[in-house]
Design a protein around this motif. Structure first.
Motif, mmCIF file in Angstrom:
data_model
loop_
_atom_site.group_PDB
_atom_site.id
_atom_site.type_symbol
_atom_site.label_atom_id
_atom_site.label_comp_id
_atom_site.label_asym_id
_atom_site.label_seq_id
_atom_site.Cartn_x
_atom_site.Cartn_y
_atom_site.Cartn_z
ATOM 1 N N GLN A 1 8.074 3.830 -2.913
ATOM 2 C CA GLN A 1 8.034 4.019 -1.366
ATOM 3 C C GLN A 1 6.546 4.087 -0.801
ATOM 4 O OE1 GLN A 1 10.185 7.867 -0.514
ATOM 5 N NE2 GLN A 1 9.498 7.764 1.848
ATOM 6 N N ILE A 2 6.530 3.366 0.199
ATOM 7 C CA ILE A 2 5.303 2.898 0.721
ATOM 8 C C ILE A 2 4.888 3.279 2.308
ATOM 9 C CG2 ILE A 2 3.465 0.870 1.171
ATOM 10 C CD1 ILE A 2 5.275 -0.825 -0.891
ATOM 11 N N ARG A 3 3.998 4.087 2.398
ATOM 12 C CA ARG A 3 3.758 4.504 3.918
ATOM 13 C C ARG A 3 2.487 4.266 4.343
ATOM 14 N NH1 ARG A 3 6.875 9.130 1.738
ATOM 15 N NH2 ARG A 3 8.702 9.541 2.994
ATOM 16 N N GLY A 4 2.294 3.772 5.382
ATOM 17 C CA GLY A 4 0.525 3.333 5.835
ATOM 18 C C GLY A 4 0.804 3.875 7.232
ATOM 19 N N TRP A 5 -0.518 4.229 7.754
ATOM 20 C CA TRP A 5 -0.791 4.411 9.037
ATOM 21 C C TRP A 5 -2.370 4.049 9.339
ATOM 22 C CZ3 TRP A 5 -0.256 7.558 4.946
ATOM 23 C CH2 TRP A 5 -1.436 8.506 4.499
ATOM 24 N N GLY A 6 -2.151 4.018 10.587
ATOM 25 C CA GLY A 6 -3.857 3.586 11.236
ATOM 26 C C GLY A 6 -3.666 1.995 11.819
ATOM 27 N N ALA A 7 -4.253 1.151 11.309
ATOM 28 C CA ALA A 7 -4.395 -0.310 11.957
ATOM 29 C C ALA A 7 -2.894 -0.652 11.583
ATOM 30 C CB ALA A 7 -5.208 -1.183 11.221
ATOM 31 N N VAL A 8 -2.091 -0.242 10.537
ATOM 32 C CA VAL A 8 -0.787 -0.905 10.086
ATOM 33 C C VAL A 8 0.142 0.362 9.978
ATOM 34 C CG1 VAL A 8 -1.177 -0.546 7.700
ATOM 35 C CG2 VAL A 8 0.717 -2.096 8.535
ATOM 36 N N ASP A 9 1.559 0.109 10.436
ATOM 37 C CA ASP A 9 2.418 1.435 10.479
ATOM 38 C C ASP A 9 3.363 0.887 9.614
ATOM 39 O OD1 ASP A 9 4.052 3.448 11.022
ATOM 40 O OD2 ASP A 9 4.807 2.861 13.070
ATOM 41 N N LEU A 10 3.531 1.663 8.457
ATOM 42 C CA LEU A 10 4.624 1.260 7.250
ATOM 43 C C LEU A 10 5.229 2.395 6.824
ATOM 44 C CD1 LEU A 10 2.410 -1.057 4.791
ATOM 45 C CD2 LEU A 10 4.341 -1.720 6.406
ATOM 46 N N ILE B 1 6.910 -6.712 1.431
ATOM 47 C CA ILE B 1 6.307 -5.865 2.343
ATOM 48 C C ILE B 1 6.370 -6.606 3.629
ATOM 49 C CG2 ILE B 1 4.449 -4.171 3.373
ATOM 50 C CD1 ILE B 1 3.592 -4.154 0.146
ATOM 51 N N PRO B 2 7.021 -5.924 4.693
ATOM 52 C CA PRO B 2 6.919 -6.742 6.105
ATOM 53 C C PRO B 2 5.430 -6.749 6.552
ATOM 54 C CG PRO B 2 8.525 -4.810 6.106
ATOM 55 C CD PRO B 2 7.686 -4.809 4.866
ATOM 56 N N ARG B 3 5.268 -8.087 7.408
ATOM 57 C CA ARG B 3 3.983 -8.487 7.616
ATOM 58 C C ARG B 3 2.877 -8.712 6.737
ATOM 59 N NH1 ARG B 3 6.111 -4.463 10.911
ATOM 60 N NH2 ARG B 3 4.399 -2.965 10.429
ATOM 61 N N VAL B 4 3.259 -8.497 5.443
ATOM 62 C CA VAL B 4 2.185 -8.485 4.255
ATOM 63 C C VAL B 4 2.771 -9.859 3.439
ATOM 64 C CG1 VAL B 4 1.102 -7.569 2.416
ATOM 65 C CG2 VAL B 4 1.300 -6.247 4.330
ATOM 66 N N GLY B 5 4.070 -9.777 2.854
ATOM 67 C CA GLY B 5 4.747 -10.661 2.122
ATOM 68 C C GLY B 5 4.884 -9.912 0.606
ATOM 69 N N ALA B 6 4.981 -10.938 -0.327
ATOM 70 C CA ALA B 6 5.180 -10.568 -1.776
ATOM 71 C C ALA B 6 4.105 -10.163 -2.460
ATOM 72 C CB ALA B 6 5.873 -11.862 -2.442
ATOM 73 N N VAL B 7 4.149 -9.170 -3.063
ATOM 74 C CA VAL B 7 3.002 -8.287 -3.816
ATOM 75 C C VAL B 7 3.727 -8.212 -5.422
ATOM 76 C CG1 VAL B 7 1.682 -6.435 -4.227
ATOM 77 C CG2 VAL B 7 2.240 -7.201 -2.052
ATOM 78 N N THR B 8 2.781 -8.863 -6.342
ATOM 79 C CA THR B 8 3.480 -8.710 -7.694
ATOM 80 C C THR B 8 2.966 -7.391 -8.324
ATOM 81 O OG1 THR B 8 3.099 -11.096 -8.033
ATOM 82 C CG2 THR B 8 3.204 -9.683 -10.031
ATOM 83 N N LEU B 9 4.045 -6.730 -8.857
ATOM 84 C CA LEU B 9 3.759 -5.400 -9.467
ATOM 85 C C LEU B 9 4.009 -5.382 -10.990
ATOM 86 C CD1 LEU B 9 4.424 -2.901 -6.640
ATOM 87 C CD2 LEU B 9 2.381 -3.550 -7.593
ATOM 88 N N ALA B 10 5.027 -6.473 -11.528
ATOM 89 C CA ALA B 10 5.364 -6.081 -12.815
ATOM 90 C C ALA B 10 4.436 -5.891 -13.812
ATOM 91 C CB ALA B 10 6.110 -7.158 -13.163
ATOM 92 N N GLY B 11 4.466 -4.938 -14.839
ATOM 93 C CA GLY B 11 3.512 -4.792 -15.728
ATOM 94 C C GLY B 11 2.341 -3.817 -15.335
ATOM 95 N N VAL B 12 2.335 -3.753 -13.995
ATOM 96 C CA VAL B 12 1.036 -2.793 -13.431
ATOM 97 C C VAL B 12 1.534 -1.321 -13.703
ATOM 98 C CG1 VAL B 12 -0.093 -2.017 -11.467
ATOM 99 C CG2 VAL B 12 0.529 -4.351 -11.629
ATOM 100 N N ARG B 13 0.313 -0.674 -13.924
ATOM 101 C CA ARG B 13 0.621 0.836 -14.477
ATOM 102 C C ARG B 13 0.784 1.609 -13.087
ATOM 103 N NH1 ARG B 13 -3.117 -0.592 -18.390
ATOM 104 N NH2 ARG B 13 -2.637 -0.076 -20.641
ATOM 105 N N SER B 14 1.438 2.744 -12.984
ATOM 106 C CA SER B 14 1.867 3.345 -11.976
ATOM 107 C C SER B 14 0.542 4.046 -11.540
ATOM 108 C CB SER B 14 2.918 4.579 -12.202
ATOM 109 O OG SER B 14 2.136 5.528 -13.357
#
Length: 265
Positions: free
Chosen positions: A54-63, A77-90
């Motif tokens: 769950q991603i929430r953003g505010w300020g210059a971007v509203d997510l 992510i809308p207006r950002v594109g694909a982000v690779t997260l597989a294998g990334v620690r939480s």
């Protein structure tokens, strides 16, 4: 005397309260239980396909986005594109997403939390109380899966529980070390397709009389000592006389099926 088997009561209590236990959820056709949604996540948990963020953003971007990691290990992510997260620690997921959003926006705040975690399928075989396939949370370990599946049956071993992965034994757990001393050094986090093998118990010894916890104890091997058994039982109370102990052997194949030896500890 009607003595309990040491450790069996832990699994009995878990089964009685399974509706609110580690693997509570909707019953599946194969007898498994759906992975819980409120499992705590450690900082070193690695994000993988099927996990929700769950991603929430505010300020210059509203997510306000709920993104699920796809088979390629990415979220979109809308207006950002694909982000690779597989294998990334939480613990690092927020930094990775912040860097991706930062390529397009400035002066923003971001919050990233894990939502529904992916489920994995494991198999419990051998002398298990409820053998079969189980769907558990991806954060599950050998100990939590054993309690969720009911543990060993009346013939199963609590001293040599194994996890097999790709036909290799990756760990062997002595549940007595955990139940008596809280030692979880042999516990491992499970992966999809792992098999938990519960072999038959090697043998038993009963401790009766003036001991802290009279019960039937499983032998850990052919080199098990009386001292090790007494340690599992919590030692001797102050009213016990260590100069008077009896060891009774029962062997139906021997010429004398029953023999008694008296000695001092």
């Amino acid at each position: 005397r009607n003595l309990p088997i040491f450790g069996a009561g832990f699994f009995t209590q878990t089964n009685a309260n399974q509706a609110g236990s580690l693997q509570s959820g909707t019953s599946q056709p194969n007898g498994a239980f759906a992975a819980p949604t409120n499992t705590p996540v450690s900082p070193d948990y690695r994000v993988g396909p099927g996990d929700e963020l769950q991603i929430r953003g505010w300020g210059a971007v509203d997510l306000d986005v709920r993104a699920v990691v796809d088979r390629n290990g990415q979220i979109h992510i809308p207006r950002v594109g694909a982000v690779t997260l597989a294998g990334v620690r939480s613990a690092q997921a927020e930094d990775v997403i912040r860097a991706a959003v930062g390529k397009y926006y400035r002066d923003f705040q971001l919050s990233v939390t894990l939502g529904q975690l992916r489920g994995i399928t494991i198999y419990v075989v051998g002398q298990a109380r409820k053998p079969g396939a189980y769907q558990v949370a991806s954060t599950s370990t050998l100990v939590s899966a054993l309690f969720a599946s009911g543990g060993p049956n009346q013939l199963g071993s609590m001293r040599t529980v194994q996890v097999k992965r790709a036909e290799k034994i990756i760990t062997q757990l002595d549940l007595y070390s955990f139940l008596a001393r809280g030692d979880k050094s042999a516990d491992v986090r499970l992966q999809d397709g792992d098999t938990i093998v519960i072999p038959p118990a090697r043998g038993y010894v009963a401790l009766v009389g003036k001991v802290a916890e009279p019960a039937v104890y499983e032998l850990g091997g052919s080199t098990e000592t009386i001292g090790a058994m007494l340690e599992l039982a919590g030692g001797l109370p102050v009213v016990a006389d260590p100069k008077r102990a009896q060891l009774e052997h029962l062997d139906p194949t021997a010429r004398t099926a029953r023999s008694v030896e008296a000695f001092a500890l």
